[in-house]
Design a protein around this motif. Sequence first.
Motif, PDB file in Angstrom:
ATOM      1  N   UNK A  60      -5.791 -11.036  -7.689  1.00 23.38           N
ATOM      2  CA  UNK A  60      -5.983  -9.661  -7.250  1.00 23.38           C
ATOM      3  C   UNK A  60      -4.799  -9.166  -6.417  1.00 23.38           C
ATOM      4  N   UNK A  61      -4.230 -10.042  -5.599  1.00 24.75           N
ATOM      5  CA  UNK A  61      -3.063  -9.659  -4.798  1.00 24.75           C
ATOM      6  C   UNK A  61      -1.875  -9.348  -5.693  1.00 24.75           C
ATOM      7  N   UNK A  62      -1.692 -10.146  -6.733  1.00 21.92           N
ATOM      8  CA  UNK A  62      -0.597  -9.875  -7.673  1.00 21.92           C
ATOM      9  C   UNK A  62      -0.818  -8.549  -8.386  1.00 21.92           C
ATOM     10  N   UNK A  63      -2.063  -8.282  -8.741  1.00 25.70           N
ATOM     11  CA  UNK A  63      -2.367  -7.008  -9.393  1.00 25.70           C
ATOM     12  C   UNK A  63      -2.145  -5.844  -8.427  1.00 25.70           C
ATOM     13  N   UNK A  64      -2.512  -6.045  -7.161  1.00 27.76           N
ATOM     14  CA  UNK A  64      -2.347  -4.992  -6.151  1.00 27.76           C
ATOM     15  C   UNK A  64      -0.873  -4.650  -5.963  1.00 27.76           C
ATOM     16  N   UNK A  65       0.000  -5.647  -6.052  1.00 22.47           N
ATOM     17  CA  UNK A  65       1.427  -5.409  -5.852  1.00 22.47           C
ATOM     18  C   UNK A  65       2.051  -4.582  -6.964  1.00 22.47           C
ATOM     19  N   UNK A  66       1.380  -4.459  -8.106  1.00 19.18           N
ATOM     20  CA  UNK A  66       1.938  -3.655  -9.205  1.00 19.18           C
ATOM     21  C   UNK A  66       1.566  -2.186  -9.093  1.00 19.18           C
ATOM     22  N   UNK A  67       0.672  -1.840  -8.162  1.00 17.63           N
ATOM     23  CA  UNK A  67       0.223  -0.461  -8.018  1.00 17.63           C
ATOM     24  C   UNK A  67       1.194   0.317  -7.145  1.00 17.63           C
ATOM     25  N   UNK A  68       1.641   1.461  -7.640  1.00 13.52           N
ATOM     26  CA  UNK A  68       2.538   2.336  -6.872  1.00 13.52           C
ATOM     27  C   UNK A  68       1.728   3.020  -5.780  1.00 13.52           C
ATOM     28  N   UNK A  69       2.216   2.955  -4.558  1.00 10.16           N
ATOM     29  CA  UNK A  69       1.502   3.556  -3.443  1.00 10.16           C
ATOM     30  C   UNK A  69       2.167   4.866  -3.035  1.00 10.16           C
ATOM     31  N   UNK A  70       1.341   5.837  -2.700  1.00  6.28           N
ATOM     32  CA  UNK A  70       1.866   7.102  -2.207  1.00  6.28           C
ATOM     33  C   UNK A  70       1.763   7.134  -0.697  1.00  6.28           C
ATOM     34  N   UNK A  71       2.438   8.047  -0.088  1.00  7.57           N
ATOM     35  CA  UNK A  71       2.522   8.102   1.371  1.00  7.57           C
ATOM     36  C   UNK A  71       1.850   9.367   1.904  1.00  7.57           C
ATOM     37  N   UNK A  72       0.675   9.723   1.370  1.00  9.88           N
ATOM     38  CA  UNK A  72      -0.017  10.926   1.836  1.00  9.88           C
ATOM     39  C   UNK A  72      -0.481  10.791   3.281  1.00  9.88           C
ATOM     40  N   UNK A  73      -0.929   9.600   3.663  1.00  7.14           N
ATOM     41  CA  UNK A  73      -1.476   9.403   5.008  1.00  7.14           C
ATOM     42  C   UNK A  73      -0.397   9.196   6.049  1.00  7.14           C
ATOM     43  N   UNK A  74       0.835   9.006   5.643  1.00  6.69           N
ATOM     44  CA  UNK A  74       1.924   8.797   6.597  1.00  6.69           C
ATOM     45  C   UNK A  74       2.171   7.327   6.849  1.00  6.69           C
ATOM     46  N   UNK A  75       3.258   7.059   7.547  1.00  8.10           N
ATOM     47  CA  UNK A  75       3.664   5.684   7.829  1.00  8.10           C
ATOM     48  C   UNK A  75       2.980   5.125   9.073  1.00  8.10           C
ATOM     49  N   UNK A  76       2.360   5.968   9.881  1.00 11.56           N
ATOM     50  CA  UNK A  76       1.799   5.520  11.148  1.00 11.56           C
ATOM     51  C   UNK A  76       0.707   4.476  10.984  1.00 11.56           C
ATOM     52  N   UNK A  77      -0.090   4.580   9.950  1.00  6.98           N
ATOM     53  CA  UNK A  77      -1.213   3.664   9.784  1.00  6.98           C
ATOM     54  C   UNK A  77      -0.986   2.652   8.665  1.00  6.98           C
ATOM     55  N   UNK A  78       0.257   2.328   8.352  1.00  7.61           N
ATOM     56  CA  UNK A  78       0.542   1.398   7.258  1.00  7.61           C
ATOM     57  C   UNK A  78       0.003  -0.005   7.557  1.00  7.61           C
ATOM     58  N   UNK A  79       0.117  -0.470   8.791  1.00  9.93           N
ATOM     59  CA  UNK A  79      -0.387  -1.795   9.150  1.00  9.93           C
ATOM     60  C   UNK A  79      -1.910  -1.841   8.988  1.00  9.93           C
ATOM     61  N   UNK A  80      -2.588  -0.809   9.472  1.00 12.40           N
ATOM     62  CA  UNK A  80      -4.052  -0.765   9.361  1.00 12.40           C
ATOM     63  C   UNK A  80      -4.474  -0.702   7.900  1.00 12.40           C
ATOM     64  N   UNK A  81      -3.753   0.047   7.082  1.00 16.06           N
ATOM     65  CA  UNK A  81      -4.081   0.153   5.664  1.00 16.06           C
ATOM     66  C   UNK A  81      -3.916  -1.198   4.980  1.00 16.06           C
ATOM     67  N   UNK A  82      -2.825  -1.909   5.291  1.00 15.44           N
ATOM     68  CA  UNK A  82      -2.606  -3.225   4.681  1.00 15.44           C
ATOM     69  C   UNK A  82      -3.686  -4.212   5.094  1.00 15.44           C
ATOM     70  N   UNK A  83      -4.102  -4.157   6.361  1.00 17.28           N
ATOM     71  CA  UNK A  83      -5.145  -5.054   6.838  1.00 17.28           C
ATOM     72  C   UNK A  83      -6.472  -4.720   6.150  1.00 17.28           C
ATOM     73  N   UNK A  84      -6.792  -3.441   6.041  1.00 18.90           N
ATOM     74  CA  UNK A  84      -8.022  -3.032   5.363  1.00 18.90           C
ATOM     75  C   UNK A  84      -7.985  -3.452   3.895  1.00 18.90           C
TER      76      UNK A  84
END
Length: 186
Positions: free
Chosen positions: A130-154
């Motif tokens: 699943x992690x390998x599959x997740x790495x192939x998904x293009x991510x957008x930056x609508x929420x901003x860079x401020x919460x990137x750590x929290x998003x990765x943890x979630x």
Amino acid sequence: MAVNGISGTGITGTLSNGSNAIDSAVLQNEAKKFSSLVKEMQNKTALGISEGASLSGVSSSQVARNHRLNGDYTQGFYGAFTSDSDKSARPQGFAANSKTSSGKTPVIDKTSELYAQSMEMENYMVKMMLSSMRNTVQKTCFAGKDNEYARKMYDDMMYDNMAESITKNASLGLADQIYIELSGQR
């Protein structure tokens, strides 16, 4: 030459934020943990360590009574199977067509600690997939860079729970195959 995220030589250098190096280090660490888990399970099986026995090199403070590490938020697989029919179950999924050396169908004791550890290993393999599959998904930056750590943890917690759910419910049979191999039924 490498200085603060700038790497390369002369004019052909590249600029990066180091996320690829971090991801690579995390992947190598996960692979190292997986290798040590396999070696530990093989050693326990080779030494004939029973479920109630403990290794002399492990202190009681390192092992939780419920087989969970401090801070572990997933439920795990210990105690998931408790019925009498689980003590002599038939292999499922990939292991359904497995045979012993005498041509018989192997028997799986789903209540054993070895099977719970086999489920943990299958869960780990599913999480890596699943992690390998997740790495192939293009991510957008609508929420901003401020919460990137929290998003990765979630995201990591979400994929942990998703992997656990797949392992428990999909009947892939990887745990069954691992159990058959490590229990010496092949």
